[in-house]
Design a protein around this motif. Structure first.
Motif, PDB file in Angstrom:
ATOM      1  N   THR A  88     -32.204   4.503  -8.956  1.00 42.18           N
ATOM      2  CA  THR A  88     -31.006   4.958  -9.665  1.00 42.18           C
ATOM      3  C   THR A  88     -31.349   6.003 -10.721  1.00 42.18           C
ATOM      4  N   ALA A  89     -32.498   5.867 -11.366  1.00 45.91           N
ATOM      5  CA  ALA A  89     -32.924   6.880 -12.346  1.00 45.91           C
ATOM      6  C   ALA A  89     -33.144   8.233 -11.675  1.00 45.91           C
ATOM      7  N   ASP A  90     -33.505   8.209 -10.403  1.00 41.87           N
ATOM      8  CA  ASP A  90     -33.721   9.457  -9.657  1.00 41.87           C
ATOM      9  C   ASP A  90     -32.447   9.962  -8.976  1.00 41.87           C
ATOM     10  N   GLY A  91     -31.307   9.335  -9.283  1.00 40.82           N
ATOM     11  CA  GLY A  91     -30.040   9.842  -8.797  1.00 40.82           C
ATOM     12  C   GLY A  91     -29.457   9.179  -7.564  1.00 40.82           C
ATOM     13  N   TRP A  92     -30.119   8.158  -7.035  1.00 41.36           N
ATOM     14  CA  TRP A  92     -29.567   7.440  -5.887  1.00 41.36           C
ATOM     15  C   TRP A  92     -28.387   6.602  -6.354  1.00 41.36           C
ATOM     16  N   GLU A  93     -27.295   6.634  -5.614  1.00 35.74           N
ATOM     17  CA  GLU A  93     -26.131   5.807  -5.924  1.00 35.74           C
ATOM     18  C   GLU A  93     -26.251   4.510  -5.134  1.00 35.74           C
ATOM     19  N   ILE A  94     -26.580   3.439  -5.853  1.00 38.96           N
ATOM     20  CA  ILE A  94     -26.888   2.167  -5.210  1.00 38.96           C
ATOM     21  C   ILE A  94     -26.110   1.051  -5.904  1.00 38.96           C
ATOM     22  N   PRO A  95     -25.404   0.222  -5.126  1.00 41.98           N
ATOM     23  CA  PRO A  95     -24.746  -0.936  -5.744  1.00 41.98           C
ATOM     24  C   PRO A  95     -25.778  -1.845  -6.418  1.00 41.98           C
ATOM     25  N   ALA A  96     -25.326  -2.615  -7.369  1.00 41.93           N
ATOM     26  CA  ALA A  96     -26.209  -3.525  -8.098  1.00 41.93           C
ATOM     27  C   ALA A  96     -26.846  -4.544  -7.161  1.00 41.93           C
ATOM     28  N   ALA A  97     -28.040  -4.985  -7.523  1.00 46.40           N
ATOM     29  CA  ALA A  97     -28.701  -6.054  -6.778  1.00 46.40           C
ATOM     30  C   ALA A  97     -27.875  -7.330  -6.943  1.00 46.40           C
ATOM     31  N   HIS A  98     -27.980  -8.207  -5.948  1.00 50.08           N
ATOM     32  CA  HIS A  98     -27.200  -9.438  -5.965  1.00 50.08           C
ATOM     33  C   HIS A  98     -27.907 -10.519  -5.151  1.00 50.08           C
ATOM     34  N   ASN A  99     -27.413 -11.741  -5.304  1.00 45.89           N
ATOM     35  CA  ASN A  99     -27.960 -12.869  -4.557  1.00 45.89           C
ATOM     36  C   ASN A  99     -27.271 -12.932  -3.194  1.00 45.89           C
ATOM     37  N   ALA A 100     -28.071 -12.985  -2.134  1.00 44.10           N
ATOM     38  CA  ALA A 100     -27.524 -13.088  -0.776  1.00 44.10           C
ATOM     39  C   ALA A 100     -28.402 -14.037   0.030  1.00 44.10           C
ATOM     40  N   HIS A 101     -27.840 -15.131   0.477  1.00 40.56           N
ATOM     41  CA  HIS A 101     -28.550 -16.106   1.313  1.00 40.56           C
ATOM     42  C   HIS A 101     -29.807 -16.643   0.640  1.00 40.56           C
ATOM     43  N   GLY A 102     -29.787 -16.736  -0.673  1.00 41.40           N
ATOM     44  CA  GLY A 102     -30.923 -17.269  -1.415  1.00 41.40           C
ATOM     45  C   GLY A 102     -31.966 -16.237  -1.799  1.00 41.40           C
ATOM     46  N   ALA A 103     -31.716 -14.969  -1.499  1.00 39.85           N
ATOM     47  CA  ALA A 103     -32.642 -13.895  -1.862  1.00 39.85           C
ATOM     48  C   ALA A 103     -31.957 -12.931  -2.830  1.00 39.85           C
ATOM     49  N   TRP A 104     -32.740 -12.223  -3.622  1.00 42.56           N
ATOM     50  CA  TRP A 104     -32.226 -11.201  -4.527  1.00 42.56           C
ATOM     51  C   TRP A 104     -32.429  -9.862  -3.843  1.00 42.56           C
ATOM     52  N   CYS A 105     -31.342  -9.081  -3.688  1.00 40.69           N
ATOM     53  CA  CYS A 105     -31.476  -7.868  -2.870  1.00 40.69           C
ATOM     54  C   CYS A 105     -30.470  -6.788  -3.242  1.00 40.69           C
ATOM     55  N   PHE A 106     -30.739  -5.597  -2.717  1.00 41.58           N
ATOM     56  CA  PHE A 106     -29.754  -4.522  -2.722  1.00 41.58           C
ATOM     57  C   PHE A 106     -29.953  -3.703  -1.461  1.00 41.58           C
ATOM     58  N   TYR A 107     -28.897  -3.000  -1.091  1.00 40.17           N
ATOM     59  CA  TYR A 107     -28.909  -2.123   0.077  1.00 40.17           C
ATOM     60  C   TYR A 107     -28.509  -0.722  -0.373  1.00 40.17           C
ATOM     61  N   PHE A 108     -29.017   0.284   0.334  1.00 41.50           N
ATOM     62  CA  PHE A 108     -28.537   1.640   0.115  1.00 41.50           C
ATOM     63  C   PHE A 108     -28.703   2.430   1.399  1.00 41.50           C
ATOM     64  N   ARG A 109     -27.931   3.511   1.501  1.00 45.39           N
ATOM     65  CA  ARG A 109     -28.002   4.354   2.690  1.00 45.39           C
ATOM     66  C   ARG A 109     -29.024   5.462   2.446  1.00 45.39           C
ATOM     67  N   ALA A 110     -29.986   5.565   3.352  1.00 41.31           N
ATOM     68  CA  ALA A 110     -30.972   6.641   3.292  1.00 41.31           C
ATOM     69  C   ALA A 110     -30.294   7.963   3.638  1.00 41.31           C
ATOM     70  N   LYS A 111     -30.900   9.068   3.264  1.00 39.57           N
ATOM     71  CA  LYS A 111     -30.354  10.385   3.595  1.00 39.57           C
ATOM     72  C   LYS A 111     -30.217  10.545   5.106  1.00 39.57           C
ATOM     73  N   GLY A 112     -31.041   9.828   5.863  1.00 47.59           N
ATOM     74  CA  GLY A 112     -31.009   9.904   7.317  1.00 47.59           C
ATOM     75  C   GLY A 112     -29.840   9.191   7.958  1.00 47.59           C
ATOM     76  N   GLY A 113     -29.102   8.374   7.196  1.00 47.98           N
ATOM     77  CA  GLY A 113     -27.903   7.743   7.720  1.00 47.98           C
ATOM     78  C   GLY A 113     -27.970   6.245   7.901  1.00 47.98           C
ATOM     79  N   TYR A 114     -29.146   5.665   8.009  1.00 46.76           N
ATOM     80  CA  TYR A 114     -29.306   4.222   8.198  1.00 46.76           C
ATOM     81  C   TYR A 114     -29.401   3.549   6.829  1.00 46.76           C
TER      82      TYR A 114
END
Length: 135
Positions: A88-114
Motif C-alpha cells: 500500500t505504501a508503494d501505491g497498490w490499492e488493496i483491501p484490508a487484511a482480514h480473518n478468513a477460515h482461521g487464517a489472516w489474509c488479504f487479496y489483490f489483483r496483480a497488474k497481469g489480471g489474476y
C-alpha cells in the motif's frame, strides 16, 4: 512427486515480474521482452507469466478473487500486515487484511489480471480432513 511450475497469462509480464521480485522474493531466470518471464522461488518452484495473445481465444480472468488466485503463505499475522503495508505504501490499492477460515489474509489483483492471496496458514479441522472415498 513435487509441483514444478505454474504458468499464468499476464496482461503485463514486466510489471508482474517486478512485483514478484520486489515483494515475494522470486528471482528471474529468463525474461523474453514483454512476452514471458520465468521466475523461481527459494524452494525451486518456477512461476511463468506469459502474454501469448494469439493463444487466448477470448480468455478472461474471473472478476471474483475467490474463483482463481495464487497464494503466498506467511509465518505470522505480523508478516501479512507488513507485506500489506509495503504494497500500500508503494501505491497498490488493496483491501484490508482480514480473518478468513482461521487464517489472516488479504487479496489483490496483480497488474497481469489474476489475484494474489497473502495469508497465514489455514488450519485443517478434524471434521474437514480428507479421508479418501468413504462408502
Amino acid at each position: 512427486m513435487k509441483l514444478n511450475h505454474i504458468n499464468l497469462y499476464s496482461r503485463d509480464t514486466e510489471a508482474d515480474r517486478a512485483m514478484f521480485e520486489r515483494y515475494f522474493g522470486l528471482h528471474t531466470l529468463v525474461a523474453r521482452g514483454t512476452t514471458m518471464a520465468i521466475m523461481q522461488d527459494d524452494d525451486g518452484l518456477v512461476l511463468i507469466v506469459n502474454r501469448f495473445e494469439k493463444k487466448l481465444d477470448g480468455f478472461e480472468y474471473p472478476r471474483e478473487l475467490d474463483v482463481l488466485h495464487i497464494g503466498f503463505i506467511q509465518e505470522s499475522r505480523e508478516a501479512v500486515d507488513a507485506l500489506h503495508a509495503r504494497l500500500t505504501a508503494d501505491g497498490w490499492e488493496i483491501p484490508a487484511a482480514h480473518n478468513a477460515h482461521g487464517a489472516w489474509c488479504f487479496y489483490f489483483r496483480a497488474k497481469g489480471g489474476y489475484f494474489i492471496e497473502v495469508t497465514t496458514s489455514t488450519p485443517v479441522h478434524p471434521a474437514e480432513a480428507y479421508r479418501g472415498h468413504q462408502q
